[in-house]
Design a protein around this motif. Structure first.
Motif, short mmCIF file in Angstrom:
data_model
loop_
_atom_site.label_atom_id
_atom_site.label_comp_id
_atom_site.label_asym_id
_atom_site.label_seq_id
_atom_site.Cartn_x
_atom_site.Cartn_y
_atom_site.Cartn_z
N VAL A 1 -73.87 -99.43 33.98
CA VAL A 1 -72.59 -99.27 34.68
C VAL A 1 -71.43 -99.63 33.76
O VAL A 1 -70.44 -98.90 33.67
N LEU A 2 -71.56 -100.74 33.07
CA LEU A 2 -70.50 -101.18 32.16
C LEU A 2 -70.28 -100.18 31.03
O LEU A 2 -69.12 -99.86 30.70
N ASN A 3 -71.34 -99.68 30.44
CA ASN A 3 -71.18 -98.72 29.34
C ASN A 3 -70.51 -97.44 29.81
O ASN A 3 -69.71 -96.84 29.08
N SER A 4 -70.80 -97.02 31.02
CA SER A 4 -70.13 -95.84 31.57
C SER A 4 -68.63 -96.10 31.73
O SER A 4 -67.79 -95.25 31.39
N LEU A 5 -68.29 -97.29 32.21
CA LEU A 5 -66.87 -97.65 32.34
C LEU A 5 -66.21 -97.77 30.97
O LEU A 5 -65.04 -97.39 30.80
N ALA B 1 -73.24 -110.45 40.31
CA ALA B 1 -71.95 -111.04 40.66
C ALA B 1 -71.07 -111.22 39.42
O ALA B 1 -69.86 -110.94 39.47
N GLY B 2 -71.65 -111.66 38.32
CA GLY B 2 -70.87 -111.87 37.10
C GLY B 2 -70.28 -110.58 36.57
O GLY B 2 -69.10 -110.53 36.19
N THR B 3 -71.10 -109.54 36.55
CA THR B 3 -70.61 -108.24 36.09
C THR B 3 -69.59 -107.68 37.07
O THR B 3 -68.57 -107.12 36.66
N GLY B 4 -69.82 -107.85 38.35
CA GLY B 4 -68.86 -107.40 39.36
C GLY B 4 -67.51 -108.06 39.18
O GLY B 4 -66.46 -107.42 39.32
N SER B 5 -67.52 -109.33 38.81
CA SER B 5 -66.28 -110.06 38.57
C SER B 5 -65.53 -109.48 37.37
O SER B 5 -64.31 -109.31 37.41
N VAL B 6 -66.25 -109.17 36.30
CA VAL B 6 -65.64 -108.57 35.11
C VAL B 6 -65.07 -107.19 35.45
O VAL B 6 -63.95 -106.85 35.03
N ILE B 7 -65.81 -106.41 36.22
CA ILE B 7 -65.33 -105.08 36.63
C ILE B 7 -64.07 -105.23 37.47
O ILE B 7 -63.09 -104.48 37.30
#
Length: 152
Positions: free
Chosen positions: A10-14, A121-127
């Motif tokens: 997900v992060l790499n796509s963003l 949750a951590g990744t969601g917070s960064v997003i």
């Protein structure tokens, strides 16, 4: 598949879309007739690079390999390629229209990521932190577009 694989994907796509956005803003800055718009686009390009960097840091902290380039296949990139072709007329309204279309795309992509219940949750917070910047850019370009069209 590790527990972080989904977050990394997900992060790499963003990251790809955010880099495409930064590049699009850079192109818009080069070709804007009004120096105020050029400065605004340069500022947004720098901000998008910072957002991409923060997402890349999160991927690295998850043990993944962060994307470091946009993708030619990304919808945002295609929109900015279209922007370049329209810029030959040096019409700032057309440039802002295309930038705003790209902003619609990136905003929706981040909103989809925020709705992803499989992201930690951590990744969601960064997003979410990145989304604040993306939404601000989107709203600014939307308002600029409406202001330009109101004066015509």
């Amino acid at each position: 598949m590790t527990s972080t694989d989904h977050d990394i994907k997900v992060l790499n796509s963003l990251i790809e879309t955010t880099i495409d956005s930064a590049e699009g803003y850079g192109e818009a800055a080069k070709d804007a007739e009004n120096t105020r718009y050029a400065a605004l686009f340069q500022q947004r390009a720098a901000e998008r690079r910072q957002v991409a960097s923060r997402l890349q840091q999160q991927v690295a902290s998850l043990g993944g390999k962060p994307e470091d380039d946009g993708t030619v296949l990304a919808k945002a990139h295609r929109m900015f390629v279209e922007l370049r072709s329209k810029m030959s007329s040096k019409d700032d309204t057309a440039i802002v229209d295309e930038v705003e279309r790209g902003e619609d795309h990136i905003k929706h992509k981040y909103e989809d990521a925020l709705k992803d219940t499989d992201v930690s949750a951590g990744t969601g917070s960064v997003i979410n932190e990145a989304y604040v910047s993306v939404k601000s850019g989107h709203d600014q370009m939307r308002d600029l577009k409406h202001a330009l069209h109101a004066t015509k």
